[in-house]
Design a protein around this motif. Sequence first.
Motif, PDB file in Angstrom:
ATOM      1  N   ASP A 115      -8.773   5.911 -11.549  1.00  0.00           N
ATOM      2  CA  ASP A 115      -8.486   4.632 -10.913  1.00  0.00           C
ATOM      3  C   ASP A 115      -9.262   4.608  -9.606  1.00  0.00           C
ATOM      4  OD1 ASP A 115      -6.633   3.673 -12.902  1.00  0.00           O
ATOM      5  OD2 ASP A 115      -5.045   4.795 -11.793  1.00  0.00           O
ATOM      6  N   LEU A 116     -10.185   5.454  -9.394  1.00  0.00           N
ATOM      7  CA  LEU A 116     -11.302   5.535  -8.290  1.00  0.00           C
ATOM      8  C   LEU A 116     -11.947   4.173  -8.130  1.00  0.00           C
ATOM      9  CD1 LEU A 116     -12.339   7.163  -5.896  1.00  0.00           C
ATOM     10  CD2 LEU A 116     -14.227   7.900  -7.445  1.00  0.00           C
ATOM     11  N   ARG A 117     -12.029   3.648  -6.961  1.00  0.00           N
ATOM     12  CA  ARG A 117     -12.999   2.679  -6.613  1.00  0.00           C
ATOM     13  C   ARG A 117     -14.112   3.048  -5.700  1.00  0.00           C
ATOM     14  NH1 ARG A 117     -10.309   1.006 -10.253  1.00  0.00           N
ATOM     15  NH2 ARG A 117      -8.838  -0.788 -10.299  1.00  0.00           N
ATOM     16  N   MET A 121       0.883  -1.212  -0.209  1.00  0.00           N
ATOM     17  CA  MET A 121       0.001  -0.068  -0.119  1.00  0.00           C
ATOM     18  C   MET A 121       0.944   1.200   0.049  1.00  0.00           C
ATOM     19  SD  MET A 121      -2.757   0.840   2.952  1.00  0.00           S
ATOM     20  CE  MET A 121      -1.559   0.862   4.343  1.00  0.00           C
ATOM     21  N   ALA A 122       0.535   2.209  -0.885  1.00  0.00           N
ATOM     22  CA  ALA A 122       1.422   3.411  -1.082  1.00  0.00           C
ATOM     23  C   ALA A 122       0.993   4.243   0.219  1.00  0.00           C
ATOM     24  CB  ALA A 122       1.135   4.059  -2.405  1.00  0.00           C
ATOM     25  N   ALA A 123       1.810   5.244   0.482  1.00  0.00           N
ATOM     26  CA  ALA A 123       1.238   6.146   1.495  1.00  0.00           C
ATOM     27  C   ALA A 123       0.240   7.222   1.053  1.00  0.00           C
ATOM     28  CB  ALA A 123       2.500   7.090   1.822  1.00  0.00           C
ATOM     29  N   ALA A 124      -0.039   7.299  -0.241  1.00  0.00           N
ATOM     30  CA  ALA A 124      -0.976   8.335  -0.799  1.00  0.00           C
ATOM     31  C   ALA A 124      -2.217   7.769  -0.785  1.00  0.00           C
ATOM     32  CB  ALA A 124      -0.586   8.778  -2.102  1.00  0.00           C
ATOM     33  N   ASP A 125      -2.526   6.433  -0.222  1.00  0.00           N
ATOM     34  CA  ASP A 125      -3.973   5.978  -0.454  1.00  0.00           C
ATOM     35  C   ASP A 125      -4.838   6.420   0.378  1.00  0.00           C
ATOM     36  OD1 ASP A 125      -2.862   3.857  -2.192  1.00  0.00           O
ATOM     37  OD2 ASP A 125      -2.694   2.236  -1.000  1.00  0.00           O
ATOM     38  N   VAL A 126      -5.836   7.288  -0.078  1.00  0.00           N
ATOM     39  CA  VAL A 126      -6.964   8.029   0.387  1.00  0.00           C
ATOM     40  C   VAL A 126      -8.167   7.423  -0.051  1.00  0.00           C
ATOM     41  CG1 VAL A 126      -8.093  10.361   0.408  1.00  0.00           C
ATOM     42  CG2 VAL A 126      -5.301  10.263  -0.051  1.00  0.00           C
ATOM     43  N   VAL A 127      -8.800   7.475   1.359  1.00  0.00           N
ATOM     44  CA  VAL A 127     -10.290   6.885   1.199  1.00  0.00           C
ATOM     45  C   VAL A 127     -11.054   7.833   1.528  1.00  0.00           C
ATOM     46  CG1 VAL A 127     -11.824   5.246   2.341  1.00  0.00           C
ATOM     47  CG2 VAL A 127      -9.686   4.489   1.806  1.00  0.00           C
ATOM     48  N   LEU A 179     -10.580   5.483  -3.065  1.00  0.00           N
ATOM     49  CA  LEU A 179     -11.572   4.759  -2.926  1.00  0.00           C
ATOM     50  C   LEU A 179     -12.608   5.648  -2.409  1.00  0.00           C
ATOM     51  CD1 LEU A 179     -13.388   2.068  -2.394  1.00  0.00           C
ATOM     52  CD2 LEU A 179     -12.378   2.110  -0.123  1.00  0.00           C
ATOM     53  N   LEU A 180     -13.696   5.664  -2.890  1.00  0.00           N
ATOM     54  CA  LEU A 180     -15.065   6.448  -2.210  1.00  0.00           C
ATOM     55  C   LEU A 180     -15.838   5.415  -1.641  1.00  0.00           C
ATOM     56  CD1 LEU A 180     -16.912   8.873  -1.971  1.00  0.00           C
ATOM     57  CD2 LEU A 180     -18.134   8.104  -4.213  1.00  0.00           C
ATOM     58  N   LEU A 181     -16.047   5.596  -0.298  1.00  0.00           N
ATOM     59  CA  LEU A 181     -17.005   4.763   0.530  1.00  0.00           C
ATOM     60  C   LEU A 181     -18.087   5.425   0.908  1.00  0.00           C
ATOM     61  CD1 LEU A 181     -16.828   1.981   1.908  1.00  0.00           C
ATOM     62  CD2 LEU A 181     -16.329   3.087   3.893  1.00  0.00           C
ATOM     63  N   THR A 182     -19.197   5.397   0.283  1.00  0.00           N
ATOM     64  CA  THR A 182     -20.448   6.518   0.409  1.00  0.00           C
ATOM     65  C   THR A 182     -21.783   5.691   0.703  1.00  0.00           C
ATOM     66  OG1 THR A 182     -21.590   8.142  -0.810  1.00  0.00           O
ATOM     67  CG2 THR A 182     -20.845   6.327  -2.324  1.00  0.00           C
TER      68      THR A 182
END
Length: 131
Positions: A79-81, A1-7, A53-56
Amino acid sequence: MAAADVVLVVDDDADIREAIRRIVAKCGYSALTASDSRAALRAADAVDGPIRLLLTDVWMPGDISASTLAGRLAGRYPDLRVVYVSGLSKELAVDKGLVGANASFLEKPFTPARLVETIRAALGDSGTGIR
């Protein structure tokens, strides 16, 4: 996992939003939160780098639906999930036209372990759980 992984966590219920944020952070991701779609778009404007990632929540207050929010963010982040969360069953959410049949979906209530599993599956991350 990269440090830039934003959820980006979007839910109008502050308690749920905060609980998800804490779990996301314990998994090593950077978590942004928003109470509705407009706040989510503002949060996306303020972040430096991509949102992975968008968790909505499916039911969003205001005039921007969760699926519209997902579409707008996908235009910015190819690349958004997306994982939709709802107290409705996936079948009912699909029947009501709120999500597509192939959408990633997490039904409320869920356990922290189920949330982590769903996030990792959406991101293709082989991590083992909460850190």
